[in-house]
Scaffold this active site. Structure first.
Site, PDB file in Angstrom:
ATOM      1  N   HIS A  13       0.881  -1.196   0.000  1.00 18.32           N
ATOM      2  CA  HIS A  13       0.000   0.000   0.000  1.00 18.32           C
ATOM      3  C   HIS A  13       0.906   1.230   0.000  1.00 18.32           C
ATOM      4  O   HIS A  13       1.505   1.564   1.019  1.00 18.32           O
ATOM      5  CB  HIS A  13      -0.909   0.013   1.238  1.00 18.32           C
ATOM      6  CG  HIS A  13      -1.823   1.210   1.295  1.00 18.32           C
ATOM      7  ND1 HIS A  13      -3.180   1.091   1.501  1.00 18.32           N
ATOM      8  CD2 HIS A  13      -1.585   2.536   1.183  1.00 18.32           C
ATOM      9  CE1 HIS A  13      -3.727   2.297   1.510  1.00 18.32           C
ATOM     10  NE2 HIS A  13      -2.773   3.196   1.328  1.00 18.32           N
ATOM     11  N   HIS A  15       1.524   5.395  -1.614  1.00 21.12           N
ATOM     12  CA  HIS A  15       1.161   6.588  -2.400  1.00 21.12           C
ATOM     13  C   HIS A  15       2.430   7.178  -2.992  1.00 21.12           C
ATOM     14  O   HIS A  15       3.320   7.596  -2.254  1.00 21.12           O
ATOM     15  CB  HIS A  15       0.499   7.639  -1.502  1.00 21.12           C
ATOM     16  CG  HIS A  15      -0.765   7.148  -0.868  1.00 21.12           C
ATOM     17  ND1 HIS A  15      -2.004   7.326  -1.434  1.00 21.12           N
ATOM     18  CD2 HIS A  15      -0.976   6.458   0.273  1.00 21.12           C
ATOM     19  CE1 HIS A  15      -2.923   6.764  -0.665  1.00 21.12           C
ATOM     20  NE2 HIS A  15      -2.327   6.231   0.377  1.00 21.12           N
ATOM     21  N   LYS A  99      -9.387  -0.414  -5.790  1.00 23.39           N
ATOM     22  CA  LYS A  99      -9.396   0.219  -4.479  1.00 23.39           C
ATOM     23  C   LYS A  99     -10.732   0.885  -4.183  1.00 23.39           C
ATOM     24  O   LYS A  99     -11.234   1.690  -4.970  1.00 23.39           O
ATOM     25  CB  LYS A  99      -8.292   1.289  -4.441  1.00 23.39           C
ATOM     26  CG  LYS A  99      -8.286   2.145  -3.201  1.00 23.39           C
ATOM     27  CD  LYS A  99      -7.705   1.422  -1.996  1.00 23.39           C
ATOM     28  CE  LYS A  99      -7.916   2.204  -0.718  1.00 23.39           C
ATOM     29  NZ  LYS A  99      -6.720   2.374   0.079  1.00 23.39           N
ATOM     30  N   HIS A 136     -10.360   0.905   1.953  1.00 21.95           N
ATOM     31  CA  HIS A 136     -10.116   1.872   3.024  1.00 21.95           C
ATOM     32  C   HIS A 136     -11.301   1.704   3.965  1.00 21.95           C
ATOM     33  O   HIS A 136     -12.407   2.142   3.664  1.00 21.95           O
ATOM     34  CB  HIS A 136     -10.050   3.307   2.472  1.00 21.95           C
ATOM     35  CG  HIS A 136      -9.755   4.314   3.530  1.00 21.95           C
ATOM     36  ND1 HIS A 136      -8.562   4.990   3.613  1.00 21.95           N
ATOM     37  CD2 HIS A 136     -10.495   4.721   4.599  1.00 21.95           C
ATOM     38  CE1 HIS A 136      -8.583   5.779   4.680  1.00 21.95           C
ATOM     39  NE2 HIS A 136      -9.751   5.642   5.288  1.00 21.95           N
ATOM     40  N   HIS A 174      -4.381  -0.918   5.869  1.00 29.93           N
ATOM     41  CA  HIS A 174      -3.998  -0.137   7.050  1.00 29.93           C
ATOM     42  C   HIS A 174      -4.943  -0.337   8.231  1.00 29.93           C
ATOM     43  O   HIS A 174      -5.592   0.589   8.699  1.00 29.93           O
ATOM     44  CB  HIS A 174      -3.806   1.351   6.727  1.00 29.93           C
ATOM     45  CG  HIS A 174      -4.835   1.987   5.830  1.00 29.93           C
ATOM     46  ND1 HIS A 174      -6.184   1.867   6.030  1.00 29.93           N
ATOM     47  CD2 HIS A 174      -4.694   2.755   4.731  1.00 29.93           C
ATOM     48  CE1 HIS A 174      -6.827   2.550   5.093  1.00 29.93           C
ATOM     49  NE2 HIS A 174      -5.951   3.080   4.289  1.00 29.93           N
ATOM     50  N   ASP A 247       1.553   2.541   3.561  1.00 30.17           N
ATOM     51  CA  ASP A 247       0.703   3.725   3.425  1.00 30.17           C
ATOM     52  C   ASP A 247       1.543   5.000   3.498  1.00 30.17           C
ATOM     53  O   ASP A 247       1.080   6.035   3.969  1.00 30.17           O
ATOM     54  CB  ASP A 247      -0.414   3.738   4.478  1.00 30.17           C
ATOM     55  CG  ASP A 247      -1.519   4.725   4.122  1.00 30.17           C
ATOM     56  OD1 ASP A 247      -1.554   5.200   2.973  1.00 30.17           O
ATOM     57  OD2 ASP A 247      -2.334   5.027   5.008  1.00 30.17           O
TER      58      ASP A 247
HETATM   59  C1  NCD Z   1      -3.572   9.023   2.229  1.00 28.03           C
HETATM   60  C2  NCD Z   1      -3.182  10.094   1.218  1.00 28.03           C
HETATM   61  O1  NCD Z   1      -2.652  11.130   1.645  1.00 28.03           O
HETATM   62  O2  NCD Z   1      -3.380   9.875   0.023  1.00 28.03           O
HETATM   63  N1  NCD Z   1      -3.520   9.571   3.544  1.00 28.03           N
HETATM   64  C3  NCD Z   1      -3.354   8.895   4.688  1.00 28.03           C
HETATM   65  O3  NCD Z   1      -3.442   9.496   5.754  1.00 28.03           O
HETATM   66  N2  NCD Z   1      -3.086   7.621   4.698  1.00 28.03           N
HETATM   67  C4  NCD Z   1      -4.907   8.498   1.893  1.00 28.03           C
HETATM   68  C5  NCD Z   1      -5.247   7.228   2.607  1.00 28.03           C
HETATM   69  O4  NCD Z   1      -4.682   6.167   2.321  1.00 28.03           O
HETATM   70  O5  NCD Z   1      -6.120   7.273   3.464  1.00 28.03           O
HETATM   71 ZN    ZN Z   2      -3.189   5.132   1.820  1.00 28.93          ZN
END
Ligand code: NCD
Ligand code: ZN
Length: 347
Positions: A13, A15, A99, A136, A174, A247
């Site tokens: 996971h 970003h 997702k 999520h 998460h 995450d």
């Molecule tokens: C994530 C993001 O900033 O894209 N933020 C987070 O707090 N984890 C989005 C998410 O996965 O909830």
């Molecule tokens: Zn995330």
């Protein structure tokens, strides 16, 4: 000196964002990780296989020279997602999961699902073709307290969905509560959970005690200590249903240090050092490889990586940058609030 050699880890996971931020952060993942499930919550989100293909190409183009890294692409589920496009994406090998963001749950999730009935045709197709749904797991109902949103999601959304479509493979991403851990443990084969680095380390005090600390704020928000301990026990148990999904969610500092700061913690830089510390603390260094390198691939039907990485425990604590500079501004790196003696031996 203690050393530990593991199969090369994967991040289930992640970003990576786009543009300047992608360029700045990708190397922090590709340095240690072979593969990662890439979150589709860009602006606008990655909703079709055409979008995913283009995003994958931008990620590969941003990779530091010489790094080998496989981005595992996902699609952002909307009420208009086309089941045929999803099926083609899986068949071509481009798409690893879809997702689900409940609308409004987190950063860039306004296009997420409001009415699950509208998403049923896609979910049914995914069940049929064996494509996992990454969720999520938080309700967005304003009446529900933010610390209860995961538990209420399990009861009112996830469990009914799984009863309706028992063949659907679901990754609860998460996980932050003992409720989530117990729910995953009660399942038989079609549910697994990813756990972040930071939720193994911080509880909600990190965000709120002695001043408000935006760099510990993420969603799902860190909970009470008993929940953190449940996550630690699950992660370090070796149970194949739990694996790492960092995450890691970079936001530039001005977007976090303000009156309405974004959720997200940037952990890619020091995740392996943090995890070795956590697993050693719990006398479970022998279970770290299962968590970072074996359980995830098994769940996603992939082979574990053949390559290895080695960590060394040194007397002198590792020095990590406090911030990663990007063309869009500085991004604060997660501070676990203890010295990190374990370090990946860089090749
Ligand atoms: C994530 C993001 O900033 O894209 N933020 C987070 O707090 N984890 C989005 C998410 O996965 O909830
Ligand atoms: Zn995330």
């Amino acid at each position: 000196m203690k050393t530990l050699t593991l199969r090369r880890p994967d991040d289930w996971h992640l970003h990576l964002r786009d543009g300047d931020v992608l360029q700045a952060v990708i190397g922090d993942t590709s340095r240690h990780f072979a593969r990662a499930i890439i979150m589709p919550n860009l602006v606008p989100p990655v909703v079709t296989t055409t979008d995913a293909k283009a995003y994958r190409e931008r990620i590969l183009a941003a990779l530091p020279a010489g790094d080998r890294f496989e981005p595992l692409m996902t699609l952002y589920l909307t009420e208009h997602t086309d089941p045929d496009d999803v099926e083609e994406g899986k068949k071509s090998g481009l798409i690893s999961a879809v997702k689900l963001y409940p609308a409004g749950a987190t950063t860039n999730s306004h296009g997420g699902v409001r009415d699950f009935n509208k998403a049923m045709p896609v979910l049914e197709r995914m069940a049929k073709i064996g494509l996992p749904l990454c969720v999520h797991g938080e309700v967005t109902t304003p009446e529900v307290d933010i610390f209860d949103r995961e538990a209420v999601f399990i009861e009112t959304v996830l469990d009914p969905l799984r009863q309706r479509l028992p063949e659907l493979k679901v990754t609860m991403e998460h996980v932050t509560t003992a409720d989530g851990i117990d729910y995953i443990k009660s399942s038989k084969g079609n549910l697994a959970g990813s756990i972040t680095t930071h939720h193994l380390i911080i509880n909600r005090n990190a965000i709120l005690v002695g001043g408000i600390r935006p760099h510990y704020y993420c969603l799902p928000v860190a909970k009470r200590e008993n929940h953190r301990l449940a996550l630690r026990a699950a992660a370090t148990s070796g149970d194949a249903r739990f694996f790492l999904g960092t995450d890691s969610a970079p936001h530039v500092d001005p977007l976090k240090e303000c009156a309405c700061g974004c959720a997200g913690i940037y952990t890619s830089v020091n995740t392996m050092s943090c995890l070795a510390h956590v697993f050693e603390d719990d006398n479970a260094l022998d279970k770290l490889e299962a968590f970072t390198s074996l359980n995830g691939p098994a769940w996603y039907g992939l082979k574990p990586n053949e390559e290895t990485i080695t960590l060394e425990k040194r007397d002198e604590p590792a020095r990590f940058p406090d911030k990663r500079d990007s063309g869009a501004g500085p991004i604060t790196v997660f501070d676990p609030m203890f010295p990190l003696h374990w370090q990946v031996v860089e090749k």
